[in-house]
Design an enzyme around this catalytic site. Structure first.
Site, PDB file in Angstrom:
ATOM      1  N   PRO A 179      29.102   6.369 -96.086  1.00  0.00           N
ATOM      2  CA  PRO A 179      29.545   7.758 -96.268  1.00  0.00           C
ATOM      3  C   PRO A 179      28.403   8.760 -96.139  1.00  0.00           C
ATOM      4  CG  PRO A 179      30.425   6.340 -97.996  1.00  0.00           C
ATOM      5  CD  PRO A 179      29.399   5.543 -97.268  1.00  0.00           C
ATOM      6  N   GLU A 181      29.954  -1.130-104.323  1.00  0.00           N
ATOM      7  CA  GLU A 181      29.314   0.190-104.435  1.00  0.00           C
ATOM      8  C   GLU A 181      28.208   0.387-103.403  1.00  0.00           C
ATOM      9  OE1 GLU A 181      30.225   2.794-106.466  1.00  0.00           O
ATOM     10  OE2 GLU A 181      31.950   1.461-106.682  1.00  0.00           O
ATOM     11  N   ARG A 207      35.789   0.938 -75.200  1.00  0.00           N
ATOM     12  CA  ARG A 207      36.521   1.733 -74.213  1.00  0.00           C
ATOM     13  C   ARG A 207      35.583   2.364 -73.185  1.00  0.00           C
ATOM     14  NH1 ARG A 207      41.582   3.070 -74.981  1.00  0.00           N
ATOM     15  NH2 ARG A 207      41.311   5.014 -73.816  1.00  0.00           N
ATOM     16  N   ASP A 230      41.018  10.981 -71.881  1.00  0.00           N
ATOM     17  CA  ASP A 230      41.194  10.838 -73.325  1.00  0.00           C
ATOM     18  C   ASP A 230      40.773  12.106 -74.059  1.00  0.00           C
ATOM     19  OD1 ASP A 230      42.228   8.322 -73.381  1.00  0.00           O
ATOM     20  OD2 ASP A 230      40.322   7.311 -73.716  1.00  0.00           O
TER      21      ASP A 230
END
Length: 262
Positions: free
Chosen positions: A84, A111, A149, A164
């Protein structure tokens, strides 16, 4: 391209055996090495985590099993920790990673992992969004799928890559298929006109309009050509002339009237 994935639950990556990534594996375009941290436990109980110093909620993955796992990788390439705290993943970063021959991904759990692993081994931290997942394995599948991709030969139709969303900084426009009339809602006339130039211009204008409506932050960064600006103006003018209740649709006649007025 070879991607090494170090994880507590590498089985979650089984979804990559299907679709585009599965085809890339079959074609030897992609190789994925999965390294299970549970194979390198700290004790006879199979533990790979421990309590954090100074106290906190949850457990921290020990640096010992991660260090052992990393030592097994012959060609680590760039080492990424899915976190994060990392920079949010975007298409520019995906294309950059797709140019590498080797990539190693560390998936966190609980954690997180011991900071010393990040300091010693990790080249970059990446986040797939501002929300919380139970672990990095799902994030790894997202990252790998987006990378694959962009590998040459991975897609059956290479043109689909350039069309895309985000490929050129804008969103993909509306898509339609048969039947032409679905519960009273018809496919825009432009797309069934048979005029390739009109269809092409409609797609450009629709893509720009969708981007402007849904992602103004992306739209503000676009450098539109004079033709694109004119096409968007025509599209917006046609939208203003909609009959009440049509909502998403405008007619080919309205489009042609808009052209004559510009």
């Amino acid at each position: 391209m070879k991607i090494n994935v170090i994880a507590v639950f590498p089985q979650i990556l089984d979804s990559l055996n299907y679709g585009v990534t599965g085809t890339a594996i079959e074609k030897n375009i992609l190789e994925i090495q999965r390294i299970d941290l549970k194979d390198y436990p700290l004790n006879s109980y199979g533990s790979i985590d421990d309590k954090p110093f100074a106290g906190s909620e949850g457990m921290i993955i020990s640096p010992i099993p991660i260090s052992k796992a990393i030592s097994l990788v012959k060609n680590k390439g760039k080492v990424i920790y899915l976190s994060p705290q990392g920079k949010t993943l975007n298409q520019k970063k995906v294309k950059e990673l797709a140019t590498l021959n080797d990539l190693t991904i560390i998936c966190g759990r609980y954690e997180g992992i011991d900071q010393r692993i990040i300091d010693e081994y990790v080249d970059e931290e990446i986040s797939i969004g501002d929300y919380v997942l139970s672990g990095g394995e799902i994030a790894a599948t997202v990252l790998i799928d987006s990378i694959v991709r962009n590998l040459p030969g991975a897609l059956g139709n290479e043109k689909s890559l350039t069309n895309d969303s985000f490929s050129d900084g804008r969103l993909k426009g509306h898509s339609y298929t048969r039947p032409r009339d679905f519960e009273g809602r018809e496919v825009p006339d432009e797309l069934v006109s048979g005029n390739h130039e009109i269809m092409k211009e409609w797609k450009i204008a629709n893509s720009l309009w969708v981007t402007k409506q849904k992602r103004p932050d992306l739209f503000s960064n676009l450098q539109l050509s004079e033709k694109e600006m004119i096409l968007l103006q025509k599209y917006e003018l046609a939208q203003k002339n909609l009959r009440k209740g049509d909502g998403w649709k405008y007619s080919w006649k309205v489009w042609k009237r808009a052209i004559k007025r510009t």
